[in-house]
Scaffold this motif. Structure first.
Motif, PDB file in Angstrom:
ATOM      1  N   PRO A 208       0.819  -1.228   0.000  1.00  0.00           N
ATOM      2  CA  PRO A 208       0.000   0.000   0.000  1.00  0.00           C
ATOM      3  C   PRO A 208       0.849   1.272   0.000  1.00  0.00           C
ATOM      4  CG  PRO A 208      -0.714  -1.516   1.744  1.00  0.00           C
ATOM      5  CD  PRO A 208       0.536  -2.099   1.159  1.00  0.00           C
ATOM      6  N   TYR A 209       2.045   1.185   0.565  1.00  0.00           N
ATOM      7  CA  TYR A 209       2.944   2.338   0.617  1.00  0.00           C
ATOM      8  C   TYR A 209       4.345   1.784   0.855  1.00  0.00           C
ATOM      9  CZ  TYR A 209       2.236   1.365   5.571  1.00  0.00           C
ATOM     10  OH  TYR A 209       2.146   0.723   6.784  1.00  0.00           O
ATOM     11  N   HIS A 210       5.323   2.629   0.614  1.00  0.00           N
ATOM     12  CA  HIS A 210       6.716   2.250   0.812  1.00  0.00           C
ATOM     13  C   HIS A 210       6.933   1.938   2.296  1.00  0.00           C
ATOM     14  CE1 HIS A 210      11.011   2.817   1.211  1.00  0.00           C
ATOM     15  NE2 HIS A 210      11.139   2.882  -0.087  1.00  0.00           N
ATOM     16  N   ILE A 240       9.033  -0.061  12.463  1.00  0.00           N
ATOM     17  CA  ILE A 240       8.613  -0.510  11.126  1.00  0.00           C
ATOM     18  C   ILE A 240       7.137  -0.208  10.933  1.00  0.00           C
ATOM     19  CG2 ILE A 240       8.594  -2.919  12.004  1.00  0.00           C
ATOM     20  CD1 ILE A 240       8.752  -3.764   8.992  1.00  0.00           C
ATOM     21  N   ASP A 241       6.869   0.549   9.876  1.00  0.00           N
ATOM     22  CA  ASP A 241       5.506   0.923   9.489  1.00  0.00           C
ATOM     23  C   ASP A 241       5.308   0.308   8.111  1.00  0.00           C
ATOM     24  OD1 ASP A 241       3.195   2.176   8.592  1.00  0.00           O
ATOM     25  OD2 ASP A 241       3.773   4.165   9.328  1.00  0.00           O
ATOM     26  N   ALA A 242       4.555  -0.794   8.050  1.00  0.00           N
ATOM     27  CA  ALA A 242       4.452  -1.527   6.790  1.00  0.00           C
ATOM     28  C   ALA A 242       3.115  -2.243   6.716  1.00  0.00           C
ATOM     29  CB  ALA A 242       5.592  -2.536   6.674  1.00  0.00           C
ATOM     30  N   SER A 251      -3.556  -2.769   4.654  1.00  0.00           N
ATOM     31  CA  SER A 251      -3.307  -2.637   6.087  1.00  0.00           C
ATOM     32  C   SER A 251      -2.210  -1.593   6.261  1.00  0.00           C
ATOM     33  CB  SER A 251      -2.920  -3.975   6.725  1.00  0.00           C
ATOM     34  OG  SER A 251      -1.919  -4.634   5.985  1.00  0.00           O
ATOM     35  N   ASP A 252      -2.152  -1.018   7.442  1.00  0.00           N
ATOM     36  CA  ASP A 252      -1.204   0.071   7.741  1.00  0.00           C
ATOM     37  C   ASP A 252      -0.837  -0.081   9.219  1.00  0.00           C
ATOM     38  OD1 ASP A 252       0.211   2.402   8.022  1.00  0.00           O
ATOM     39  OD2 ASP A 252      -1.516   3.735   7.786  1.00  0.00           O
ATOM     40  N   VAL A 253       0.255  -0.778   9.478  1.00  0.00           N
ATOM     41  CA  VAL A 253       0.571  -1.214  10.845  1.00  0.00           C
ATOM     42  C   VAL A 253       1.980  -0.752  11.211  1.00  0.00           C
ATOM     43  CG1 VAL A 253       0.912  -3.223  12.336  1.00  0.00           C
ATOM     44  CG2 VAL A 253      -0.907  -3.261  10.622  1.00  0.00           C
ATOM     45  N   THR A 254       2.117  -0.228  12.423  1.00  0.00           N
ATOM     46  CA  THR A 254       3.447   0.157  12.900  1.00  0.00           C
ATOM     47  C   THR A 254       3.744  -0.537  14.222  1.00  0.00           C
ATOM     48  OG1 THR A 254       3.085   2.345  11.946  1.00  0.00           O
ATOM     49  CG2 THR A 254       4.993   2.093  13.372  1.00  0.00           C
ATOM     50  N   ARG A 255       4.948  -1.051  14.313  1.00  0.00           N
ATOM     51  CA  ARG A 255       5.436  -1.614  15.567  1.00  0.00           C
ATOM     52  C   ARG A 255       6.828  -1.041  15.845  1.00  0.00           C
ATOM     53  NH1 ARG A 255       0.980  -2.321  16.317  1.00  0.00           N
ATOM     54  NH2 ARG A 255      -0.176  -4.254  16.671  1.00  0.00           N
ATOM     55  N   ILE A 371      -5.255   3.999  14.485  1.00  0.00           N
ATOM     56  CA  ILE A 371      -4.954   4.676  15.753  1.00  0.00           C
ATOM     57  C   ILE A 371      -3.442   4.526  15.921  1.00  0.00           C
ATOM     58  CG2 ILE A 371      -5.243   4.637  18.257  1.00  0.00           C
ATOM     59  CD1 ILE A 371      -7.772   5.612  16.896  1.00  0.00           C
ATOM     60  N   GLU A 372      -2.718   5.650  15.760  1.00  0.00           N
ATOM     61  CA  GLU A 372      -1.270   5.575  15.663  1.00  0.00           C
ATOM     62  C   GLU A 372      -0.548   6.680  16.431  1.00  0.00           C
ATOM     63  OE1 GLU A 372       0.222   6.606  11.655  1.00  0.00           O
ATOM     64  OE2 GLU A 372      -1.834   6.440  10.961  1.00  0.00           O
ATOM     65  N   PRO A 373      -0.609   6.605  17.761  1.00  0.00           N
ATOM     66  CA  PRO A 373       0.154   7.589  18.533  1.00  0.00           C
ATOM     67  C   PRO A 373       1.663   7.375  18.338  1.00  0.00           C
ATOM     68  CG  PRO A 373      -0.609   5.828  19.972  1.00  0.00           C
ATOM     69  CD  PRO A 373      -1.242   5.586  18.618  1.00  0.00           C
ATOM     70  N   ILE A 410       3.085   3.287  17.336  1.00  0.00           N
ATOM     71  CA  ILE A 410       2.354   2.021  17.428  1.00  0.00           C
ATOM     72  C   ILE A 410       1.019   2.258  16.740  1.00  0.00           C
ATOM     73  CG2 ILE A 410       1.351   0.302  18.987  1.00  0.00           C
ATOM     74  CD1 ILE A 410       3.563   1.095  20.998  1.00  0.00           C
ATOM     75  N   GLU A 411       0.739   1.457  15.718  1.00  0.00           N
ATOM     76  CA  GLU A 411      -0.406   1.742  14.838  1.00  0.00           C
ATOM     77  C   GLU A 411      -1.216   0.481  14.579  1.00  0.00           C
ATOM     78  OE1 GLU A 411       0.730   3.035  10.885  1.00  0.00           O
ATOM     79  OE2 GLU A 411      -1.289   3.817  10.523  1.00  0.00           O
ATOM     80  N   ASP A 412      -2.511   0.576  14.890  1.00  0.00           N
ATOM     81  CA  ASP A 412      -3.439  -0.525  14.615  1.00  0.00           C
ATOM     82  C   ASP A 412      -4.545  -0.045  13.682  1.00  0.00           C
ATOM     83  OD1 ASP A 412      -2.046  -2.095  16.411  1.00  0.00           O
ATOM     84  OD2 ASP A 412      -3.551  -1.974  18.001  1.00  0.00           O
TER      85      ASP A 412
HETATM   86 MN    MN Z   1       1.515   3.633   8.989  1.00  0.00          MN
END
Ligand code: MN
Ligand code: GLY
Ligand code: MN
Length: 430
Positions: A208-210, A240-242, A251-255, A371-373, A410-412
């Motif tokens: 979805p994005y780089h 990592i935001d992938a 999906s757009d998830v960050t850990r 939700i990505e604070p 952190i993004e869910d």
């Molecule tokens: Mn993201």
């Protein structure tokens, strides 16, 4: 082939879109709408093209991500006409269309030509797509009012779309697990990216994005866009935001992971995760998304205080004086769908205290949001604060130490349900 439930839901999805689109066309005085899937633009002064990403309304109907020069005609009371470009071409392959049930809801054509299909009995025709592909096409192109109304048809996700987003999350979490393992084993950003791609079975261009993969200080650049091929001597942190694209849905998830021995940073990651859980818990019908953003600033203030990063300053003052903005400069999130920053999020502009917020709506069932604070140590934002009147409240040595870890996000991906929320990312992680 996906399971029967998903394929059945997809037929419902197409029928729901037919109703929504017929209503929008009637409201705007049109009889039919032609949608272009798009085509990869050529690089300027070059004979190479950019990687293709399909146009949102076409993806919304078909989920067909790789089909350039395809056309979709929506007509009142008739099946949509889907025309796919299948040239005779010994340079390139043509994508094969799987034999899936949703296709029986469409009239299907194949064309050797790139141009729009022959149109008959279309009445007053609207057309939408990349203007550079519409020169020869009759009808009214990209009417602003119509396009805005079509965007609104994407706000409330159908059950099919939510199922696709859930699957996109499952696939992404396999990648995030592999990335974390690679980081903890001392891999470089480049190797972490390879681990992510291998686990998700997705080439980066189709994501979805780089992917954003920042080790150490790089984690403090919000959209860090490079990959070091050499691992640092000491791996202190990884952000990592992938995501993954599944049948067109993102999906757009960050850990964020603390390196071994990074206790203080690790505690901050845990603190931010607790805040993130609380913010996800706010997601419910009737909640103003801007309030979730504002609540984030209060939570960041509490975290800065508990961590000893800011001392002798009330949490209210930290927010009102812009201290929290220096540590958390972006918005709390956005709509998610066939585009990672899905459309129609801002019927009104964001408030002055949240200029980068991409969603200003009151939440309703069927919306899907991130939700990505975040909490970052960004020198260009912290230096004015350190040298300003509030500088003495900031713990310089601690900020200096944590700057080496870059930052945390952190993004869910969260669905608004009838009574609260469903966290697609945590379900996939379990
Ligand atoms: Mn993201
Ligand atoms: N991955 C971009 C974003 O989180 O909005
Ligand atoms: Mn996001």
């Amino acid at each position: 082939m996906p399971d029967t439930d998903l394929l059945t839901l997809q037929i419902d999805h197409v029928n729901i879109l037919q109703v929504r689109y017929e209503q929008v066309l009637a409201d705007h005085g049109y009889d039919s709408l032609l949608i272009s899937s798009g085509a990869a633009p050529m690089r300027y002064g070059d004979d190479q093209s950019w990687h293709f990403h399909g146009y949102g309304p076409f993806l919304h109907w078909t989920g067909l991500t790789g089909f350039e020069h395809a056309w979709l005609l929506i007509r009142k009371g008739r099946k949509p006409l889907l025309s796919l470009h299948q040239p005779v071409d010994f340079w390139h392959a043509s994508l094969e269309l799987g034999q899936e049930p949703w296709l029986s809801e469409f009239e299907l054509r194949f064309s050797e030509h790139r141009c729009a299909p022959e149109l008959d009995k279309v009445g007053r025709l609207a057309v939408t797509g990349d203007p550079s592909l519409l020169a020869e096409v009759p009808g009214e192109h990209n009417s602003g009012a119509l396009c805005a109304a079509l965007d609104e048809t994407r706000i409330h996700k159908t059950a099919y779309e939510i199922a696709c987003l859930a699957e996109a999350n499952k696939l992404a979490m396999a990648g995030h697990r592999a990335a974390r393992d690679a980081f903890l084993a001392g891999a470089s950003e480049f190797e972490i990216n390879l681990a992510y791609q291998l686990a998700t079975q997705q080439r980066e261009a189709d994501a979805p994005y780089h992917s954003i993969i920042g080790v150490n200080e790089h984690a403090g650049t919000l959209h860090y866009q490079y990959y070091d091929v050499v691992a640092p001597a000491q791996s202190r942190s990884m952000l990592i935001d992938a995501g993954v694209c599944y049948r067109g849905y993102c999906s757009d998830v960050t850990r964020t992971t603390a390196g071994l021995g990074e206790g203080r940073f690790g505690a901050l990651v845990q603190g931010l995760e607790q805040l993130q859980f609380r913010l996800c818990g706010m997601v419910a019908p009737g909640v103003d998304y801007v309030d979730i953003h504002r609540k984030t600033h209060q939570g960041i203030a509490a975290l800065l205080s508990v961590a000893g990063l800011v001392n002798d300053l009330s949490e209210e003052d930290m927010v009102s004086e812009g201290v929290t903005r220096a540590f958390f400069p972006h918005g709390i999130g956005h709509f998610l769908g066939v585009q990672v920053h899905d459309v129609a999020g801002k019927p009104v502009p964001p408030p002055a205290d949240a200029p980068f917020l991409r969603l200003t709506r009151t939440l309703e069932p069927g919306m899907v949001v991130t939700i990505e604070p975040g909490l970052y140590f960004i020198p260009s934002l912290l230096e004015p604060l350190l040298s300003g009147p509030l500088g003495d409240h900031l713990n310089r040595p601690l900020i200096g130490e944590l700057q080496g870890c870059g930052g945390i996000r952190i993004e869910d991906n969260v669905v608004v349900t009838d009574s609260g929320y469903r966290n697609l990312t945590r379900e996939a992680e379990a």
